[in-house]
Write a protein that holds these residues in place. Structure first.
Motif, mmCIF file in Angstrom:
data_model
loop_
_atom_site.group_PDB
_atom_site.id
_atom_site.type_symbol
_atom_site.label_atom_id
_atom_site.label_comp_id
_atom_site.label_asym_id
_atom_site.label_seq_id
_atom_site.Cartn_x
_atom_site.Cartn_y
_atom_site.Cartn_z
ATOM 1 N N PHE A 124 4.667 16.507 -0.276
ATOM 2 C CA PHE A 124 3.290 16.221 0.339
ATOM 3 C C PHE A 124 2.640 15.185 0.317
ATOM 4 N N PHE A 125 3.660 14.216 -1.100
ATOM 5 C CA PHE A 125 2.799 12.652 -1.562
ATOM 6 C C PHE A 125 3.623 11.482 -0.211
ATOM 7 N N PHE A 126 5.080 11.983 0.129
ATOM 8 C CA PHE A 126 5.824 10.760 1.026
ATOM 9 C C PHE A 126 4.778 11.573 2.606
ATOM 10 N N SER A 127 4.295 12.535 2.695
ATOM 11 C CA SER A 127 3.819 12.663 3.614
ATOM 12 C C SER A 127 2.108 11.806 3.951
ATOM 13 N N SER A 128 1.747 12.055 2.787
ATOM 14 C CA SER A 128 0.677 11.682 2.876
ATOM 15 C C SER A 128 0.703 10.343 3.091
ATOM 16 N N TYR A 129 1.764 9.346 1.801
ATOM 17 C CA TYR A 129 1.820 8.060 2.589
ATOM 18 C C TYR A 129 2.034 7.862 3.282
ATOM 19 N N ILE A 130 2.727 8.546 4.677
ATOM 20 C CA ILE A 130 3.323 8.271 5.792
ATOM 21 C C ILE A 130 2.257 7.829 6.829
ATOM 22 N N PHE A 131 1.044 9.112 6.497
ATOM 23 C CA PHE A 131 0.004 9.063 7.434
ATOM 24 C C PHE A 131 -0.909 8.153 6.406
ATOM 25 N N GLY A 132 -1.344 8.181 5.556
ATOM 26 C CA GLY A 132 -1.632 6.769 5.012
ATOM 27 C C GLY A 132 -1.506 5.224 5.517
ATOM 28 N N ILE A 133 -0.141 4.914 5.957
ATOM 29 C CA ILE A 133 0.262 4.139 6.622
ATOM 30 C C ILE A 133 0.009 3.937 7.733
ATOM 31 N N TRP A 134 0.003 4.950 8.582
ATOM 32 C CA TRP A 134 0.005 4.819 10.089
ATOM 33 C C TRP A 134 -1.670 4.886 10.051
ATOM 34 N N ILE A 135 -2.647 5.221 10.011
ATOM 35 C CA ILE A 135 -4.076 5.344 9.387
ATOM 36 C C ILE A 135 -4.235 3.458 9.351
ATOM 37 N N TYR A 136 -3.563 2.903 8.391
ATOM 38 C CA TYR A 136 -3.994 1.615 8.494
ATOM 39 C C TYR A 136 -3.486 0.370 9.097
ATOM 40 N N SER A 137 -2.216 0.738 9.962
ATOM 41 C CA SER A 137 -1.969 0.750 11.102
ATOM 42 C C SER A 137 -2.958 0.199 12.099
ATOM 43 N N HIS A 138 -3.176 1.547 12.586
ATOM 44 C CA HIS A 138 -4.004 2.171 13.992
ATOM 45 C C HIS A 138 -5.270 1.296 13.761
ATOM 46 N N LYS A 139 -5.822 1.916 12.382
ATOM 47 C CA LYS A 139 -7.584 1.761 11.914
ATOM 48 C C LYS A 139 -7.531 0.832 11.490
ATOM 49 N N LEU A 140 -7.323 0.967 10.207
ATOM 50 C CA LEU A 140 -8.182 0.325 9.239
ATOM 51 C C LEU A 140 -7.892 -0.520 8.821
ATOM 52 N N LYS A 141 -6.635 -1.285 9.178
ATOM 53 C CA LYS A 141 -6.734 -2.643 9.224
ATOM 54 C C LYS A 141 -7.648 -4.015 9.561
ATOM 55 N N ARG A 142 -8.503 -3.033 10.618
ATOM 56 C CA ARG A 142 -9.219 -3.937 11.211
ATOM 57 C C ARG A 142 -11.113 -3.742 10.843
ATOM 58 N N ILE A 143 -11.066 -3.206 9.133
ATOM 59 C CA ILE A 143 -12.004 -3.239 8.611
ATOM 60 C C ILE A 143 -12.218 -4.741 8.212
ATOM 61 N N PRO A 144 -12.991 -5.277 6.832
ATOM 62 C CA PRO A 144 -13.282 -5.779 6.870
ATOM 63 C C PRO A 144 -13.298 -5.058 5.047
ATOM 64 N N PHE A 145 -12.076 -5.691 4.321
ATOM 65 C CA PHE A 145 -12.608 -5.487 2.781
ATOM 66 C C PHE A 145 -11.564 -3.942 2.370
ATOM 67 N N LEU A 146 -12.228 -2.942 3.359
ATOM 68 C CA LEU A 146 -11.207 -1.480 3.659
ATOM 69 C C LEU A 146 -10.164 -1.997 3.483
ATOM 70 N N GLY A 147 -9.628 -2.687 5.025
ATOM 71 C CA GLY A 147 -8.382 -2.839 5.002
ATOM 72 C C GLY A 147 -7.882 -3.742 4.355
ATOM 73 N N ASN A 148 -8.133 -4.541 3.518
ATOM 74 C CA ASN A 148 -7.107 -5.522 2.152
ATOM 75 C C ASN A 148 -7.287 -4.146 1.491
ATOM 76 N N PHE A 149 -8.257 -3.649 0.456
ATOM 77 C CA PHE A 149 -8.194 -2.681 -0.551
ATOM 78 C C PHE A 149 -6.901 -1.802 0.225
ATOM 79 N N ILE A 150 -7.248 -0.970 1.202
ATOM 80 C CA ILE A 150 -6.076 -0.127 1.797
ATOM 81 C C ILE A 150 -4.392 -0.463 2.223
#
Length: 301
Positions: A124-150
């Protein structure tokens, strides 16, 4: 002498190694082991920690997921990197995007299968980690502050999983984690200053683009000053052995970093600053040995 086919194969291997940043993964794996031996499980014999098959699987799964994360990040940033890192991009492009995606899925699949050896919680942990990396690369990294924090949070996750494994909740561990997190967060914003040309071309909304270089420098300086708090605590409040030498050096380097930051104007200046923070982080990994120089010798058996 290598023939043309073998040379191309060698270049593709080097290209894939460049994409997954194999040198970073090796440092992270070493850091996980050193943190386990010196900080998270100091009461256990070294041999028991090093030969712990569960820890090995956790480190292996972390390495595979991180490698996959670099691949998916490279996939989404391909056009931006052509502007920011043209030479590296030319090497990276020796491996097709299709092959990168295939490798990404294979690495993540192996990581989850490996994690199943440890426990369902690890899966569960690594599946969540994989999803977190994907959603960051796909969407979140474009959001200021939040992208850096994530991004900074994802960067320290490999240490968090080892922390969970050993269930060690000493305050000194959280202080170490805070120090590392703040350094990485400052480094992420430095990278935004460094890559502003490519970010502008790809419509990224980073802190430097929205608020300008001066505000970005103020934010970075604030983070660096916050970093001094855990540094001073680890020097004066907690027993970290001879590693206090490292933190004293960090305080001096970080104060110099702030001076250089406000003098920085060109991309090459931000690259230097980025490398200073990277050097401090890598030095921190090896300086863990200074916590107790005789520790390994005394705990071999």
């Amino acid at each position: 002498m290598l023939n043309r086919k073998n040379k191309l194969l060698l270049l593709k291997v080097l290209s894939l190694f460049s994409v997954v940043r194999g040198y970073n993964i090796l440092v992270i794996a070493l850091a996980q082991y050193l943190a386990s031996i010196y900080i998270l499980a100091p009461e256990l014999p070294v041999r028991r920690v090093v030969l712990d098959i569960n820890l090995f699987v956790i480190v292996l799964a972390s390495a595979l997921v991180i490698a996959g994360g670099y691949i998916i990040n490279n996939f989404y940033d391909a056009e931006k990197d052509l502007i920011n890192k043209p030479r590296k991009s030319m090497l990276d492009r020796l491996v097709s995007q299709r092959f990168k995606l295939t490798t990404y899925f294979v690495l993540n699949f192996i990581a989850v299968i490996a994690a199943s050896y440890v426990s369902f919680k690890a899966v569960f942990f690594f599946s969540s980690y994989i999803f977190g990396i994907w959603i960051y690369s796909h969407k979140l990294k474009r959001i200021p502050f939040l992208g850096n924090f994530i991004s900074a949070t994802l960067a320290i996750t490999p240490f968090f999983v080892v922390f969970i494994y050993y269930k060690n909740i000493q305050t000194v561990i959280f202080v170490h984690a805070l120090f590392l997190f703040l350094l990485i967060l400052a480094r992420e914003i430095i990278k935004d200053l460094e890559n502003i040309s490519g970010d502008l071309a790809q419509n990224y909304r980073t802190i430097p683009i929205i608020y300008g270089a001066r505000t970005s420098k103020l934010v970075i300086s604030f983070l660096i000053l916050l970093t001094l708090v855990p540094s001073l605590l680890l020097i004066f409040r907690f027993d970290v052995g001879h590693m206090n030498i490292y933190f004293i050096l960090c305080v001096l380097l970080l104060l110099l970093f702030i001076v250089l930051l406000f003098r920085a104007k060109a991309r090459k200046d931000y690259v230097w600053l980025h490398n200073i923070l990277k050097l401090i982080i890598v030095m921190g990994v090896f300086s863990i040995l200074l916590i107790d120089i005789d520790l390994v010798l005394n705990r071999i058996l």
